[in-house]
Design a protein around this motif. Structure first.
Motif, short mmCIF file in Angstrom:
data_model
loop_
_atom_site.label_atom_id
_atom_site.label_comp_id
_atom_site.label_asym_id
_atom_site.label_seq_id
_atom_site.Cartn_x
_atom_site.Cartn_y
_atom_site.Cartn_z
N ALA A 1 -8.10 2.89 3.26
CA ALA A 1 -7.28 3.44 2.18
C ALA A 1 -7.12 4.94 2.37
O ALA A 1 -7.97 5.59 2.96
N GLY A 2 -6.02 5.46 1.87
CA GLY A 2 -5.81 6.90 1.90
C GLY A 2 -5.08 7.30 0.65
O GLY A 2 -3.90 7.02 0.51
N HIS A 3 -5.79 7.90 -0.30
CA HIS A 3 -5.16 8.29 -1.57
C HIS A 3 -5.06 9.80 -1.63
O HIS A 3 -6.08 10.49 -1.59
N GLY B 1 0.82 -1.21 0.00
CA GLY B 1 0.00 0.00 0.00
C GLY B 1 0.85 1.26 0.00
O GLY B 1 2.07 1.19 0.09
N ASP B 2 0.16 2.38 -0.16
CA ASP B 2 0.81 3.69 -0.12
C ASP B 2 1.89 3.85 -1.20
O ASP B 2 2.90 4.51 -0.97
N GLU B 3 1.66 3.28 -2.36
CA GLU B 3 2.64 3.39 -3.44
C GLU B 3 2.46 4.66 -4.25
O GLU B 3 3.24 4.96 -5.16
N PRO C 1 4.13 6.56 11.43
CA PRO C 1 5.35 6.54 10.62
C PRO C 1 5.45 5.20 9.91
O PRO C 1 5.18 4.16 10.51
N ARG C 2 5.75 5.22 8.62
CA ARG C 2 5.82 3.96 7.88
C ARG C 2 7.21 3.35 7.99
O ARG C 2 8.20 4.07 8.07
N ARG C 3 7.26 2.02 7.98
CA ARG C 3 8.54 1.31 7.93
C ARG C 3 9.05 1.49 6.49
O ARG C 3 8.26 1.40 5.54
MG MG Z 1 -2.56 4.53 2.59
#
Ligand code: MG
Ligand code: IMO
Length: 422
Positions: free
Chosen positions: A40-42, A13-15, A301-303
């Motif tokens: 989802a978050g676009h 996700g989050d690409e 915070p994303r890894r």
């Molecule tokens: Mg997202």
């Protein structure tokens, strides 16, 4: 009949699916969400203004594009109404929104159940606490409430039964119990406001196909979060892979055209679970800061880590990708050195086999190739050929290994910061 183009996430996700979707939906008559919900978050940046979409297909920003929330989506009416109001406040029209009568409705007890279940797990998944797992459970348990039931008022009896049953569990764990009358009062109000948008989207989409209209399906989540093909149990509760496009819209496989897999020039993940190329160190921290890798939905915070071509090849295989869209090439180009995972070392041998089996994953060691970074300012490049040689070398190697052509190259956050390859 026309073909349906699809945009899918290749990793966790989050690409940056929103960016590609925004570009493609400008030419689409229909822009369709097929699975997942407001987990989802676009985000899309237009003239320096950031829009975050959780439920409404971002194609709604284009006048004339009909935005469809398909039957495979799970809808939180409160979040949806907030999104509708936000769009209206910013001067956008939402008359073009359509919601499937078959889409399941997220109830307050789903959100609370999500929290309870996460608390009870020995090994946490790190869900978004949006009620996604529990609402899909009810769908398959056949006690779910659909948008069509909600807006016609047919849902009351089922809702009372559900609340009675769920309250028994909440009581047992000392959680808040729900009052059916209160929930009904609130949801009747949502129903009144959403009724005008609810239709049979299966018929709608098929008549669009017959009339040669261009349909774009916007994937949410991603391949490695897929309930079947992802790193179970650290996954979401739907099929964000290609099959979910068919079951989440009622569009048959023969109508699918291009399938674009979106990825970043590095990788990221939110939540728990294995992540072979993770850089839990200074490099990961640098990538996080340079790429602003904090959740759109949860602000976590994303890894962060290097791009994993074994996983990308798997995504290409499972989804039948016809093209790649690679974002954040500008971001990775700010590092001095870049690493690319071109295989896993397993039991002394180099392998390109991806597996979500935990024993296999624990044996895998990433094998890296190193590339020169410091791409300089690439924001003005209009073609792939204009990119510095160092950047081209990196991109060429990805294509060579994955054997899927790169069709889009993201070189910045803005709407136009993208190279469309010939
Ligand atoms: Mg997202
Ligand atoms: P977009 O569309 C990144 C992750 C959660 C968690 C797991 C299960 O923005 O790419 P869930 O709430 O779905 O039951 O959580 O899936 N997850 C996502 N991670 N981007 C997303 O969507 C995600 N949707 C779910 O963090 O690990």
């Amino acid at each position: 009949m026309s073909k349906v183009d699809v945009v899918l996430g290749s990793f966790y996700g989050d690409e940056g699916k929103g960016k590609i979707i925004d570009y493609l939906s400008q030419k689409a008559d229909f822009s369709v969400r097929c699975s997942g919900g407001n987990n989802a978050g676009h985000s899309i940046e237009i003239d320096g203004k950031k829009f975050a979409f959780h439920l409404i297909p971002s194609g709604i920003l284009n006048e004339g594009t009909i935005a469809v929330i398909g039957n495979g989506v799970v809808v939180n009416p409160e979040v949806l109404l907030e999104e509708i109001n936000n769009l209206k406040e910013n001067g956008y029209k939402v008359d073009n929104l359509r919601i499937s009568d078959k889409a399941h409705v997220i109830m307050p007890y789903h959100v609370q159940m999500d929290k309870l279940q996460e608390e009870l797990r020995d090994s946490k998944i790190g869900t978004t606490h949006r009620g996604i797992g529990p609402v899909y459970c009810d769908k398959y348990e056949r006690c779910g409430i659909r948008m069509g039931d909600l807006v016609t008022g047919r849902y009351e009896k089922q809702l009372r039964t559900n609340i009675e049953n769920k309250n028994k569990i909440f009581k047992m764990y000392g959680f808040e119990e729900f009052d059916a009358d209160e929930v009904i009062k609130k949801y009747n109000e949502y129903a009144r406001k959403l009724k005008e948008y609810v239709v049979d989207t299966v018929t709608l989409l098929h008549s669009a196909l017959e009339n040669n209209k261009k349909i774009l399906c916007e994937g949410a989540q991603a391949t490695l979060l897929d309930i079947d093909f992802g790193s179970y149990p650290f996954v979401t509760s739907s099929n964000p892979t290609i099959g979910g496009i068919c079951t989440g819209t009622g569009i048959g496989a023969r109508y699918i055209g291009e399938v674009y897999g979106v990825l970043k020039a590095y990788s990221s993940k939110v939540g728990e679970g294995p992540y072979i190329t993770e850089q839990n160190n200074e490099i990961g921290d640098t990538i996080r800061e340079l790429g602003h890798e904090y959740g759109t939905t949860t602000k976590r915070p994303r890894r962060c880590g290097w791009l994993d071509l074994v996983a990308l090849k798997y995504a290409a295989m499972v989804n039948g990708l016809t093209g790649l869209a690679i974002n954040h090439v500008d971001t990775i180009g700010k590092l001095d050195k870049i690493k690319l995972c071109i295989g896993y070392k397993v039991d002394g041998k180099i392998s390109m086999d991806f597996s979500t089996d935990i024993d296999y994953i624990n044996k895998c060691e990433p094998v890296y190739e190193e590339f020169e970074g410091n791409f300089g300012d690439i924001s003005n490049c209009k073609t792939r050929e204009e990119l510095p040689e160092k950047a081209q070398k990196y991109l060429n190697r990805i294509e060579e290994i994955v054997k899927v052509p790169i069709k889009f190259i993201g070189i910045g956050a803005g709407r136009d910061a993208m190279i469309v390859c010939k």
